[in-house]
Design a protein around this motif. Structure first.
Motif, mmCIF file in Angstrom:
data_model
loop_
_atom_site.group_PDB
_atom_site.id
_atom_site.type_symbol
_atom_site.label_atom_id
_atom_site.label_comp_id
_atom_site.label_asym_id
_atom_site.label_seq_id
_atom_site.Cartn_x
_atom_site.Cartn_y
_atom_site.Cartn_z
ATOM 1 N N SER A 151 0.836 -1.192 0.000
ATOM 2 C CA SER A 151 0.000 0.000 0.000
ATOM 3 C C SER A 151 0.868 1.238 0.000
ATOM 4 N N THR A 152 0.309 2.329 -0.469
ATOM 5 C CA THR A 152 0.990 3.623 -0.473
ATOM 6 C C THR A 152 -0.053 4.709 -0.255
ATOM 7 N N LEU A 153 0.416 5.851 0.169
ATOM 8 C CA LEU A 153 -0.469 6.988 0.405
ATOM 9 C C LEU A 153 -0.346 7.972 -0.739
ATOM 10 N N VAL A 154 -1.485 8.460 -1.193
ATOM 11 C CA VAL A 154 -1.531 9.455 -2.276
ATOM 12 C C VAL A 154 -2.244 10.686 -1.725
ATOM 13 N N THR A 155 -1.577 11.815 -1.812
ATOM 14 C CA THR A 155 -2.160 13.079 -1.343
ATOM 15 C C THR A 155 -2.679 13.855 -2.548
ATOM 16 N N VAL A 156 -3.972 14.147 -2.547
ATOM 17 C CA VAL A 156 -4.599 14.908 -3.636
ATOM 18 C C VAL A 156 -5.073 16.235 -3.054
ATOM 19 N N LEU A 157 -4.546 17.312 -3.588
ATOM 20 C CA LEU A 157 -4.925 18.648 -3.149
ATOM 21 C C LEU A 157 -6.039 19.162 -4.060
ATOM 22 N N VAL A 158 -7.195 19.455 -3.459
ATOM 23 C CA VAL A 158 -8.319 20.035 -4.208
ATOM 24 C C VAL A 158 -8.184 21.550 -4.097
ATOM 25 N N THR A 159 -7.813 22.178 -5.207
ATOM 26 C CA THR A 159 -7.549 23.618 -5.186
ATOM 27 C C THR A 159 -8.859 24.402 -5.284
ATOM 28 N N ASP A 160 -8.838 25.585 -4.714
ATOM 29 C CA ASP A 160 -10.043 26.402 -4.603
ATOM 30 C C ASP A 160 -10.364 27.101 -5.914
ATOM 31 N N VAL A 161 -11.677 27.243 -6.183
ATOM 32 C CA VAL A 161 -12.201 28.037 -7.296
ATOM 33 C C VAL A 161 -13.254 28.971 -6.709
ATOM 34 N N ASN A 162 -13.292 30.189 -7.198
ATOM 35 C CA ASN A 162 -14.236 31.169 -6.661
ATOM 36 C C ASN A 162 -15.644 30.818 -7.150
ATOM 37 N N ASP A 163 -16.236 29.815 -6.486
ATOM 38 C CA ASP A 163 -17.550 29.331 -6.909
ATOM 39 C C ASP A 163 -18.613 29.537 -5.821
ATOM 40 N N ASN A 164 -18.306 30.295 -4.798
ATOM 41 C CA ASN A 164 -19.272 30.531 -3.717
ATOM 42 C C ASN A 164 -19.400 32.034 -3.464
ATOM 43 N N LYS A 165 -20.635 32.452 -3.284
ATOM 44 C CA LYS A 165 -20.843 33.847 -2.910
ATOM 45 C C LYS A 165 -20.977 33.938 -1.394
ATOM 46 N N PRO A 166 -20.753 35.071 -0.821
ATOM 47 C CA PRO A 166 -20.870 35.212 0.631
ATOM 48 C C PRO A 166 -22.322 35.017 1.082
#
Length: 1341
Positions: free
Chosen positions: A375-390
């Motif tokens: 087994s091995t560990l895989v790190t996946v970074l989910v980067t932000d997108v400006n898809d939410n309004k305040p």
């Protein structure tokens, strides 16, 4: 008989009696030349002679005639290592008559020996070999010349010597060993035979070398005395796949040429390690990390993980999977590619970094029966997108940010001060995006916006929002009780969906002066029994209080307190709710009464009466009466009635019952009345349609009421169906086809399977047999039960019958198999099926590599990686084969010689025969031929050798022009003398080489520029001054820099010549270098005047040049030799003059003064040059002045001469006095020195000096002459001129042998004279004085 051992013990050879052989005992050396009897043997014989003499009188009495010689030797021993010409044995015969005996030998074995006829000494003529012939027989003939010759056969035993080394049998030695072979196992046995005997034939074994040669590998194997090679440690395929053991076999030793010799031989055992699956897979290129934007589409590839089977010889298939329970990603189980499987929302994830655990699993278990996985560990970074309004949230302390809020209510006392916040507001604004994507602005809108302001006006991410009073005068309760503003949150970075709006209602606070009042005095309410907690009974029972603020806020309470266990009221809204619904039971209590109290903030109260009626609810399930189990034979009908009751109120839908069959396995076989519950079967029952082994059919009936919600109860009706034998066997396939290999006697062929639908064992029993036909006797069939109603007929070859593929016309058998139901009540039900058995050939032919595919392969150097270079083809005569190529070794050659391992990774041979270029480093200059040794393996081979013969693929590397010429260092400094440098004269050389071959490595030179750097630093460019001529010299090229045009001899400085080396093929490569050529101008030209003629000087030119070179250590360049014509009166009349330059290798040259100093510093050279005719050393000629200038010069010279003469006269007087006193002291010192050291030899002196030229000796001190000391030969210094020099620096021959000292007036002595005298008396060397010419500057010298 006992004397021989005693003689051996004493170190002597035993005597030989007449009845013994003449063999030499082991360890005794024979002496004496061939053909003569050793002296000690003669002495022994003389001592033994008295034995036959005792018989002599009797023999003489018995016979009066001459008798024949007697020869009675029985056997002799000869060592097999005897050399040709050496003594073998002695023939011994005797004659009682004393006649002379002669010896001879004959027979086929006499080929090996030569016998001396007179002495009987036998020597070796041809070499012996015991292993070829251990026993020889010769016929010995002795004769006395009188009687008939006596002949007797003499056996000769060839004694063994250790002349044979052990010989290994059954070569070559090759074996394969599983990687997990148990330590201590015998993996191979070698055997060596030694033809010698005794200890020399006993063979012992040892392992001399293990390849690969490591310390661990040396301890990996050992060998027993029997030749068995034993595994001493565990094997590891990943470390080594092949071993080669160098095995030494040596005998026990024995004599050979009188020395103990041990013979030995070596061989190699090749061991191939077979890989087994014992290692877990391993991930490559760890760690793994990747990133994807949160708005990426489903299916987007994140990254690919790769794992490999560390058992490279097995290379099992690997599948990939996640161990995480629920992740928004998927992985391809074959390729390991991770993709997005769900729509991503970074803000909904627990963390923007998703940690995946990937499991790589091999398809087969390892040798231990375990799953091979990693087994091995895989790190996946989910980067932000400006898809939410305040958004706005109402929070007190902790916010979960689940539900947004668009309406907020707060309060404030009218006319509050500026910047006072509105109370009772808990507004939090949040944009879940990250960083700048989560930044937004806040502001107010609406009619009341001018009275308030928002704080803060800008938030990043999350922040608490306050509404502050901005205009206190506008906050007036008398004008309005409520003020409303619109709170706007604007995300400036998201123009499409930028804003959220919240309505903030602000209540203005007033005083309390009213009592709460209900509109009605009594309220009739209804609630369903068992209502859930929190059920609202009434929502709008409210009291009215016109006060505002706390005074107008009403709270509600139910009375009495006992009613609060069942009901409750919302203290703010007055809504009546169920507190505990489990206590609401209509059957227990149908009506409840309560008082509802309303109280404002000033504790003023009002009440009303509540009447709460409890309504009935369907909360009782139907109850089944009895149980239902029915037995019936298949084909009969079933009829029964389901009975049930319901305890709900009669006459209502809650107690009205209905019946239905629940969908199930047998629900379609029955029907039921919805009102009466009567159950019937639709069709006759079939036992074979029942899956249950006991034949039970379970039908579930649901009894339900008609209330809301509807309640029901389930009951199972079990019908047991008895079996009847009414089915025939059925084969599972319409036909069967099997294949077997020839010569598989008794082997399993295949299984035919049939079923019987009857459900009992006795009714479903099946028996198989073969229908008689051609070839049916070749096979046997046996029946076996697989399960209920399932039987298998195992078809196999008859062990007594042989199947020969080549003897069969048709390569198959066509059989018919019968399946019979053997039930007792209905025997004879038979089914049949056709079976086709194909006979297959056996793969027993080795593969071969097609020779034509090994020819004409070439690759250009610097090729592209993974390019297909060539394809090698192989063939196999077997019909079914799988060919795999294997690379055995790689050999690198350059110019026909080994190039080491430089090319070992240039090419890769794939299993399909494709040869790939595997490196960007293919370099013709390192290796021009690569030889790949390969073989091909047939993976399907069943018998015989699965490998082809080893073949060699030769790949020729083609050169390209990828190397620029390289200048090689050239030692020395280049100098040119323009006056004597004709056109085409070589003045310098360059040398270059090019690593390429052919035209690519052919170099030619060009002169790019010529610059003269003068002594003052000024640079002058020249063109066409020099040229270069290119020539080849083995592996390099030489550029000869030559004079191209006449050089200006008046120029001083150095030439900087830039030379370019360029190769001859496109694209051309070039390199430049700059040479320094020093130039010698005319100012360094020197005249040497000779008293000999021009012809004589030219004939002696080499001797003159050699002498000048010896004195100056400089290069001598003769510019001209001409006759001399000078009208000036001099003591020496010169006949010729030589114009010469003296130049050093560093570019410096000698002038007249420096040359004169060097020549006078070496008396031997000086004498040699004078013998060759040298008279005067002078400068170059100057232009003759005019008469007028000459007269002016004469007058000026006379005036200067008068002044100078007076000064010289005074100086000469002083110097003369000091000189005579110094010479007088020197003569005294000489006398003393002569007295002390009579061995001093004095030579002739140089005229005008006090120095002797013989052996460079000083007659005063007998010390070596310092060459740098002034000899008085200076051309232009009158104070140092010799008394023999009148006009020029003339050189006289040393003819006077006596020194004539001039007397002078005594003068005071100085310290130097004391030092000279003391040194002479003490035989020490005085301090030396050196002449330093400041004009002599040789720069680099």
């Amino acid at each position: 008989m006992h004397r021989a051992p005693l003689a051996a013990a004493l170190g002597r050879c035993p005597p030989v009696s007449w009845s013994q052989s003449s063999a030499v005992l082991p360890g005794c050396k024979r002496s004496g030349a061939a053909g003569s009897i050793p002296a000690r043997w003669l002495q022994t014989l003389s001592r033994m002679a008295w034995h036959p003499l005792l018989l002599l009188p009797f023999l003489l009495a018995a016979a009066s005639g001459n008798t024949a010689p007697i020869f009675n030797m029985t056997i002799v021993y000869v060592a097999e290592d005897l050399q040709i010409g050496e003594f073998a044995f002695q023939l011994m015969a005797y004659d009682i008559d004393g006649d002379t005996i002669t010896y001879s030998i004959s027979g086929s074995d006499s080929f090996y020996f030569t016998a001396n006829a007179q002495t009987g000494v036998v020597t070796l003529r041809n070499l012996l070999d015991r292993e070829s012939q251990a026993r020889l027989t010769i016929l010995v003939t002795v004769s006395d010349g009188i009687n008939e010759a006596v002949s007797r056969r003499l056996p000769i035993i060839v004694e063994d010597r250790n002349d044979n080394a052990p010989v290994f049998q059954n070569l070559p030695y090759e074996t394969s060993v599983l990687e997990n072979t148990t330590v201590g196992s015998v993996i191979y046995t070698v055997f060596a035979n030694d033809s010698d005997t005794g200890t020399a034939a006993r063979v012992s074994y040892s392992i001399q070398e293990v390849i690969p040669d490591t310390t661990k590998n040396h301890r990996l194997f050992y060998i027993l005395s029997s030749g068995s090679v034993v595994l001493n440690n565990s094997l590891d395929y990943t470390m080594n796949t092949f071993f080669q053991l160098k095995i030494l076999a040596q005998d026990g030793g024995g004599l050979l040429r009188n020395e103990t010799v041990i013979q030995s031989s070596t061989t190699y055992l090749s061991i191939t390690v077979i890989d087994v699956p014992n290692l877990d897979p391993r991930f490559l290129n760890e760690p793994y990390s990747g990133s994807v934007p949160e708005d990426c589409p489903v299916g987007t590839t994140v990254l690919t993980v790769t794992a490999m089977d560390r058992d490279t010889g097995v290379n099992d298939k690997i599948s990939y999977s996640f161990t995480n329970a629920s992740v928004p990603f998927a992985i391809n189980d074959t390729t390991g590619t991770i993709t997005v499987s769900q729509v991503l929302d970074r803000e909904q994830l627990p963390s923007e970094e998703v940690l995946l655990e990937v499991l790589a699993r091999e398809s087969n278990l390892d040798i231990y029966g375990n799953v091979a996985q990693a087994s091995t560990l895989v790190t996946v970074l989910v980067t932000d997108v400006n898809d939410n309004k305040p958004q706005f949230y109402q929070c007190s302390s902790n916010c979960n940010f689940i539900h947004t809020q668009s309406n907020f209510t707060g309060s404030i006392i009218e006319h509050s001060s500026s910047k006072v916040p509105v109370s009772n507001l808990s507004i939090v604004a949040r944009d879940p995006d990250k960083g700048t994507n989560g930044t937004f602005e806040l502001y107010l809108q609406g009619t009341s916006a001018s009275a308030f302001t928002v704080s803060p006006t800008r938030i990043v991410g999350t922040g608490e929002v306050q509404i502050l009073v901005q205009n206190p005068s506008a906050v007036d309760y008398e004008i309005t009780h409520v003020m409303v503003v619109q709170l706007i949150a604007n995300d400036t970075g998201n123009p499409t969906d930028c804003c959220s709006t919240a309505t903030v209602t602000i209540d203005l606070i007033d005083t309390n002066d009213h009592i709460p009042e209900f509109p009605q005095s009594t309220y009739n309410l209804r609630v369903m029994e068992n209502s859930p907690d929190g059920t609202i009974i009434a929502t709008n029972i409210t009291a009215y209080d016109p006060d505002s603020g706390a005074s107008g806020q009403i709270t509600y309470q139910l009375l009495p307190e006992s009613i609060q266990e069942i009901f409750m009221v919302n203290a703010t809204s007055g809504a009546v709710l169920v507190r505990n619904g489990s206590l609401l039971d209509r059957e227990m209590r149908p009506v409840y009464y309560a008082n509802l109290q309303a109280k404002d903030g000033g504790n003023m109260m009002g009440t009303t009466l509540l009447e709460i009626t409890v309504l009935d609810k369907n909360d009782n399930e139907p109850i089944i009466i009895g149980s239902y189990f029915i037995s019936v034979e298949e084909g009969q009908n079933v009829s029964t009635q389901i009975r049930a009751i319901d305890n709900d109120e009669e006459g209502t839908p809650n107690s009205e019952l209905g019946f239905k069959i629940v969908p199930g396995l047998y629900s379609n076989n029955f029907t039921i009345s919805q009102t009466t519950g009567e159950l019937h079967n639709i069709e006759p029952l079939d036992r074979e349609a029942v899956d249950d082994e006991a034949g039970q059919m379970v039908v579930t009936v649901e009894v339900y009421d008609h209330g809301v919600p509807q309640l029901s109860t389930m009951v199972n009706v079990t019908i047991t169906v008895a079996d009847v034998n009414d089915n025939t066997p059925v084969f599972l396939q319409q036909s069967y086809e099997f294949s077997i290999f020839e010569s598989s006697d008794g082997s399993f062929v295949g299984d035919v399977m049939a079923t019987d639908a009857d459900r009992t064992e006795i009714n479903s029993r099946i028996s198989f047999q073969l229908e008689k036909s051609t070839g049916s006797s070749t096979f046997l069939i046996s029946s076996s039960r697989l399960g209920p109603g399932n039987y298998s007929g195992r078809l196999s070859l008859n062990p007594g019958v042989s199947v020969d593929y080549e003897a069969m016309q048709e390569k198959l058998f066509s059989l018919v198999v019968l399946a019979e139901n053997t039930a007792a009540d209905n025997a004879g039900n038979i089914a049949n099926v056709s079976v086709l058995v194909n006979i297959l050939d056996v793969n027993d032919e080795p593969p071969t590599i097609v020779p034509s595919s090994l020819e004409g392969v070439s690759v250009r150097e610097n090729g592209t990686q993974q390019d297909l270079v060539h394809t090698v083809f192989a063939s196999d005569r077997d019909t079914n084969h799988s060919l795999v190529f294997e690379e055995l070794s790689v050999a690198c050659y350059k110019g026909g010689s080994s190039a080491g391992e430089v090319c070992w990774d240039w090419f890769v041979l794939l299993p399909n025969g494709s040869v790939l270029a595997n490196s960007f480093d293919i370099d013709y200059e390192l290796c021009d031929v690569v030889q790949l040794t390969m073989r091909v393996e047939d993976l399907y081979t069943q018998k015989g050798n699965q490998y082809s013969q080893n073949e060699t693929l030769q790949i020729r590397i083609i050169d390209i022009n990828d190397n620029a010429p390289v200048f090689l260092p050239v030692s020395g400094t280049f100098v040119v003398v323009p006056e004597i440098s004709p056109v085409d004269l070589q003045v310098a050389t360059v040398k270059a080489t090019d690593a390429d071959s052919g035209l690519e490595g052919t170099v030619f030179f060009n002169i790019i520029s010529v610059v003269l750097v003068q002594e003052d630093g000024v640079k002058r460019p020249f063109e066409n001054l020099f040229k270069v001529v290119t020539s080849a010299d083995q592996d390099s090229y030489i550029g000869s820099i030559q004079v191209a045009s006449n050089l200006d001899s008046s120029l001083k400085g150095q030439y900087q010549v830039t030379v370019e080396a360029r190769d001859s093929a496109a694209p051309q490569q070039a390199t430049q270098t700059t040479l320094i050529i020093f130039t010698v101008d005319q100012s360094y030209r020197i005249h040497l005047q000779f008293v000999t003629t021009v012809d004589e000087v030219q004939s002696n030119l080499e001797s003159i040049r050699l002498a000048l070179t010896s004195a100056t250590k400089a290069g001598v360049y003769v510019a001209a030799i001409r006759s001399y014509d000078d009208s000036r009166a001099t003591q020496v009349k010169a006949k010729s003059v030589m114009e010469v330059y003296f130049v050093y290798s560093n570019g410096t040259a000698l002038d007249v003064n420096q040359l004169s100093l060097f020549i006078h510093s070496d008396p031997l050279v000086l004498a040699n040059l004078m013998n060759l005719g040298l008279a005067v050393i002078g400068p170059a000629e100057v232009t003759e002045p005019s008469k007028e200038k000459e007269m002016i010069g004469v007058i000026a010279g006379l005036a200067a001469f008068l002044v100078l003469f007076i000064l010289i006269a005074i100086l000469a007087l002083v110097l003369t006095i000091r000189s005579y006193k110094r010479k007088l002291s020197a003569m005294k010192a000489l006398k003393a020195a002569t007295t002390l050291s009579p061995a001093v030899v004095q030579g002739a002196g140089i005229p005008g000096t006090n120095k002797y030229n013989a052996e460079r000796a000083n007659p005063m001190l007998n010390l070596s002459l310092d060459p740098s000391h002034d000899l008085g030969f200076h051309e232009e210094t009158s104070s140092l001129a010799s008394i023999n020099s009148l006009d020029e620096n003339k050189v006289d021959s040393p003819k006077e042998d006596n020194f004539k000292a001039k007397r002078g007036s005594p003068h005071p002595t100085d310290s130097t004279e004391d030092e000279v005298l003391a040194a002479a008396l003490n035989m020490k060397e005085p301090p030396k004085m050196a002449y330093i010419n400041t004009a002599f500057n040789t720069t680099d010298l």
